[in-house]
Design an enzyme around this catalytic site. Structure first.
Site, PDB file in Angstrom:
ATOM      1  N   ASP A 168     -17.786   0.989 -67.033  1.00  0.00           N
ATOM      2  CA  ASP A 168     -17.418   1.802 -68.193  1.00  0.00           C
ATOM      3  C   ASP A 168     -16.045   2.440 -68.007  1.00  0.00           C
ATOM      4  OD1 ASP A 168     -18.990   3.266 -66.122  1.00  0.00           O
ATOM      5  OD2 ASP A 168     -18.380   5.013 -67.291  1.00  0.00           O
ATOM      6  N   GLU A 233     -20.511   5.824 -65.275  1.00  0.00           N
ATOM      7  CA  GLU A 233     -19.939   6.729 -64.276  1.00  0.00           C
ATOM      8  C   GLU A 233     -19.231   7.889 -64.959  1.00  0.00           C
ATOM      9  OE1 GLU A 233     -17.009   8.492 -61.511  1.00  0.00           O
ATOM     10  OE2 GLU A 233     -16.614   7.516 -63.418  1.00  0.00           O
TER      11      GLU A 233
HETATM   12 ZN   LIG Z   1     -13.596   5.828 -62.156  1.00  0.00          ZN
END
Ligand SMILES: [Zn+2]
Ligand SMILES: *[C@@H]1O[C@H](CO)[C@@H](O)[C@H](O)[C@H]1NC(C)=O
Ligand SMILES: *[C@@H]1O[C@H](CO)[C@@H](O)[C@H](O)[C@H]1NC(C)=O
Ligand SMILES: *[C@@H]1O[C@H](CO)[C@@H](O)[C@H](O)[C@H]1NC(C)=O
Length: 566
Positions: A168, A233
């Site tokens: 992501d 994340e």
């Molecule tokens: Zn990162």
């Protein structure tokens, strides 16, 4: 550690001018592009007018006594291939195109309510482009979009080594603010541009490329290699890395991995012809504190002396009036960063002495802290921070607010804990509650009974302890240091290292990565990747880019590192 009020410490100017010329060279190293937490604060060139004269004093001595030993280089099994990866035109073109295409597929997420289905297209791309890698691996899709690739080793007594990156990115923001389209993946001859180019599709694609090339050459690992790619994340990894962690714990067991190397800053730093590399071995802690001020409603024409908004303001303002006491404990990885600089760079004598004594001499420790506090970046390595980030309350001009809420974000320094914060906030809130004759409830415990005037409620909403610090006095660290020496001294920049060496130091990350979910899997967690692209490279901002050379360094380093450890 002695407590100290920050207000005693001269903020800057006069004092700094007088005594800290040499230290500016040191800060230059600390503030240099290589340090993760310093991204978007300083352009790399900012310090270059301040020459730091340096000479190697330590490399010829016995390393036994050093706080930052220089480890032996480790011979690469296939150095020629790393050289080829770094310099072959065709390879470069292919590598850039693979990265560029990955950047062109948007995989950005927003905190809640993200559209994860867009990861399907990203998976399709990876599976097609890296078919050889996916064919060779045991592929696990964890919680649908998490990717775990297991390259089974032949020797089950060797602990698996894991490498991680996230799929992501943060949102692109307003494309108007970009010079290039955030999803162009444009290559301008030096850099690849786009959202995720350096955080961190470069690492994800780089790892896959190195494995692709290893497999093409007939790679058969003895040690199991694991690639794990989370997909959220940027919003704390609760659907990605946290599920991957559970999966891996079930499959391998606790403390079962050789190491985990995650994203981080480009390790390579160059300063006035001196070279350092840094891998983050620790992360600061985190605490989101929610505060509610509850007061009775009513008409604004007959208000109490303090509305809920005023009460909340007083509380926040008192809390902000003082910083936390700075603290530099021995297990703070920043100390190792400083020790490496003190032992290898030619810095002012008294400063060098203070740094090398800071782990046992209280006065030296205090002086080092003062110097770190003088720099607006390095101070965060020794300070627990508070930031009032969200506030809500009040509806109408003629109605008293009944429920005012705020969120205060904290990053916890090594040596402090949740208690440090809860004790201080509770102390301040007790004062405000008493003055306003209100109740106080902290983490669901009633400290002062709610009254007709209302109550203050404080609660830890999300918390994460200071990460366990990875040891650096062992073979895993020596191996990383040795591989990085060989990679930079012999393979990548032989011309820079004719009579110089690369020193690997530990360091700190003030932010958190997906590794927050992986603590149970191993004690050996590192954050950092080959390359030099600074975090000033538009990460989380506009015009994000990665230097193509940095990207190729990821591929070239991991090709030989994986070959060597497996
Ligand atoms: Zn990162
Ligand atoms: C690599 O790409 C550049 C620019 O597109 C091109 O000029 C060059 O011929 C390519 N080199 C190889 C070996 O394909
Ligand atoms: C497997 O690894 C262990 C630990 O390094 C080593 O002692 C053993 O000889 C290896 N076994 C084989 C079959 O290579
Ligand atoms: C106050 O508002 C917050 C945020 O909207 C809400 O979560 C909380 O339950 C409210 N508290 C009370 C006592 O109504």
């Amino acid at each position: 550690m002695q407590e100290k009020d920050v207000s005693e410490i001269p903020a800057n100017n006069q004092r700094r001018e007088r005594s800290q010329l040499a230290f500016r060279g040191l800060l230059a190293v600390l503030a240099f592009c290589g340090f993760y937490q310093f991204f978007h604060l300083f352009p790399c060139t900012m310090w270059s007018e301040e020459p730091l004269s340096v000479s190697f004093s330590a490399s010829t001595d016995s390393t036994d006594e050093l706080l930052c030993p220089l480890y032996d280089k480790i011979e690469f099994k296939d150095p020629d291939t790393s050289v080829y990866i770094l310099h072959d035109d065709e390879f470069r073109n292919k590598s850039i195109s693979r990265l560029s295409k990955a950047v062109q597929i948007p995989t950005w997420i927003d905190d809640e309510g993200s559209d994860f289905t867009r990861f399907t297209k990203f998976h399709e791309y990876l599976e097609t482009e890296f078919q050889r890698v996916f064919d060779a691996a045991n592929v696990f899709k964890v919680n649908t979009y998490g990717i775990v690739l297991e390259f089974k080793g032949s020797n089950s007594s060797l602990k698996p080594a894991m490498f991680t990156a996230h799929q992501d990115t943060v949102p692109p923001g307003d494309p108007q603010n970009w010079d290039k389209d955030p999803f162009s993946g444009l290559y301008d001859g030096t850099r690849v541009y786009g959202r995720g180019a350096s955080d961190c599709k470069n690492l994800l694609i780089g790892l896959l490329e190195s494995m692709d090339y290893l497999l093409e050459k007939g790679f058969k690992p003895e040690r199991t290699i694991i690639f794990a790619f989370g997909f959220d994340e940027e919003s704390s990894g609760k659907y990605g890395a946290s599920h991957i962690s559970k999966f891996l714990l079930e499959r391998y067991g606790p403390k079962s991995l050789y190491h985990i190397i995650d994203e981080g800053f480009g390790v390579f730093m160059e300063l006035q012809n001196r070279y350092f590399a840094m891998l983050a071995t620790g992360e600061k802690g985190y605490l989101d504190l929610g505060i509610e001020v509850l007061q009775p409603g009513g008409h604004s024409s007959i208000p109490p002396d303090h509305t809920a908004i005023g009460t909340m303001s007083k509380l926040i303002s008192r809390y902000e009036d003082r910083l936390y006491d700075p603290i530099l404990v021995n297990f703070n990885p920043t100390l190792n960063t400083l020790q490496c600089i003190a032992e290898y760079a030619d810095i002012e004598k008294s400063l060098k002495r203070d740094i090398l004594r800071a782990h046992f001499d209280e006065k030296s420790n205090e002086r080092v802290i003062k110097l770190l506090l003088n720099n607006k970046i390095t101070k965060y390595n020794v300070l627990t921070t508070h930031a009032a980030d969200i506030i809500n309350g009040g509806d109408k001009a003629n109605a008293l607010p009944q429920n005012v809420t705020a969120l205060i974000n904290h990053r916890i320094a090594h040596g402090n804990g949740f208690d440090t914060i809860m004790d201080r906030v509770t102390g301040i809130a007790t004062g405000v509650a008493q003055e306003h004759r209100m109740g106080l409830i902290v983490d669901d415990e009633i400290l002062i009974e709610p009254t007709l005037a209302g109550s203050i409620k404080i609660k830890a909403l999300y918390k994460l302890a200071v990460a366990p610090v990875t040891p650096i006095n062992d073979e895993i660290w020596a191996s990383l240091a040795g591989h990085y020496r060989t990679f930079y001294e012999d393979i990548t920049y032989p011309e820079k290292f004719e009579d110089d060496v690369l020193v690997l130091s530990a360091g700190i990350m003030t932010g958190n990565t997906d590794t927050r979910h992986y603590w149970d899997l191993t004690d050996h967690i590192f954050r950092g990747q080959p390359g030099f692209t600074p975090m000033t490279s538009g990460v989380h901002g506009n015009n994000e880019y990665v230097d193509a050379d940095s990207h190729l360094q990821v591929v070239a380093f991991y090709y030989n590192y994986i070959l060597s450890i497996s």
